[in-house]
Design a protein around this motif. Sequence first.
Motif, PDB file in Angstrom:
ATOM      1  N   VAL A 198      13.351   2.279  -4.227  1.00 26.79           N
ATOM      2  CA  VAL A 198      13.298   3.695  -4.700  1.00 26.79           C
ATOM      3  C   VAL A 198      13.074   3.564  -6.087  1.00 26.79           C
ATOM      4  N   ASP A 199      13.808   2.624  -6.943  1.00 27.82           N
ATOM      5  CA  ASP A 199      13.588   2.281  -8.164  1.00 27.82           C
ATOM      6  C   ASP A 199      12.210   1.755  -8.489  1.00 27.82           C
ATOM      7  N   PHE A 200      11.488   1.108  -7.847  1.00 25.88           N
ATOM      8  CA  PHE A 200      10.144   0.465  -7.976  1.00 25.88           C
ATOM      9  C   PHE A 200       9.082   1.732  -7.818  1.00 25.88           C
ATOM     10  N   VAL A 231      11.600   7.374   2.666  1.00 23.29           N
ATOM     11  CA  VAL A 231      10.324   7.033   2.625  1.00 23.29           C
ATOM     12  C   VAL A 231       9.866   6.600   3.997  1.00 23.29           C
ATOM     13  N   HIS A 232       8.634   6.253   4.244  1.00 18.28           N
ATOM     14  CA  HIS A 232       8.356   5.403   5.447  1.00 18.28           C
ATOM     15  C   HIS A 232       7.608   4.342   5.036  1.00 18.28           C
ATOM     16  N   VAL A 233       8.200   3.321   5.883  1.00 21.56           N
ATOM     17  CA  VAL A 233       7.840   1.973   5.770  1.00 21.56           C
ATOM     18  C   VAL A 233       7.186   1.442   6.983  1.00 21.56           C
ATOM     19  N   ASN A 234       5.944   1.076   6.910  1.00 17.16           N
ATOM     20  CA  ASN A 234       5.371   0.629   8.063  1.00 17.16           C
ATOM     21  C   ASN A 234       5.513   1.652   9.502  1.00 17.16           C
ATOM     22  N   THR A 274       0.903  -1.179   0.065  1.00 17.89           N
ATOM     23  CA  THR A 274      -0.069   0.072   0.139  1.00 17.89           C
ATOM     24  C   THR A 274       0.962   1.203  -0.088  1.00 17.89           C
ATOM     25  N   VAL A 275       0.861   1.983  -0.977  1.00 18.62           N
ATOM     26  CA  VAL A 275       1.418   3.160  -0.938  1.00 18.62           C
ATOM     27  C   VAL A 275       0.742   4.582  -1.125  1.00 18.62           C
ATOM     28  N   ALA A 319       9.583  -4.834   1.033  1.00 19.00           N
ATOM     29  CA  ALA A 319       8.373  -4.051   1.269  1.00 19.00           C
ATOM     30  C   ALA A 319       7.088  -4.728   0.655  1.00 19.00           C
ATOM     31  N   ASP A 320       7.108  -5.970   0.357  1.00 11.23           N
ATOM     32  CA  ASP A 320       5.933  -6.717   0.108  1.00 11.23           C
ATOM     33  C   ASP A 320       5.099  -6.714   1.220  1.00 11.23           C
TER      34      ASP A 320
END
Length: 160
Positions: A24-26, A50-53, A7-8, A67-68
């Motif tokens: 970052v590339d994705f 970025v923020h991940v969880n 979820t982005v 990050a899946d």
Amino acid sequence: MPTVSMTVNGKAVSGDVEGRTLLVDFLREDLRLTGTHVGCDTSQCGACVVHVNGEAVKACTMFAAEADGAEVGTIEGQANADGSLNVIQQAFQDHHGLQCGFCTPGMVMSAAALLKENPKPSEAEVREYLEGNICRCTGYHNIVKAIMAASGQDVAIAAE
């Protein structure tokens, strides 16, 4: 190629990625969220934060596959629902916390993470938190001032 789903900025996304694809590339190439910048490719500049969880991470140090299933927030998700600047972004504008703007997305994302964990940081705490972010234009005085203002503090307390 494996498929990743995450979820982005509140939206479910997925895509096929090679195992070596960096987050970052994705974000930039597959999702076209180009506000997350690549400044050094060595995780030293912080332009890709970025923020991940809910945690600030440098997207150049994480594979997209890691990050899946995660909740990812980028600079594009920082604006208010009506598209206006959020309090941090507005403070950067009001207090001249940017110059060329290249580092700004990473600075804003780091500032948001800092203010989430420490809503009223001291100037020293802001400076320490930003050690992983490099600005090659402004120096850091106005960036620190902007973050202090975004926290609701009197910016006159920031050292001149």
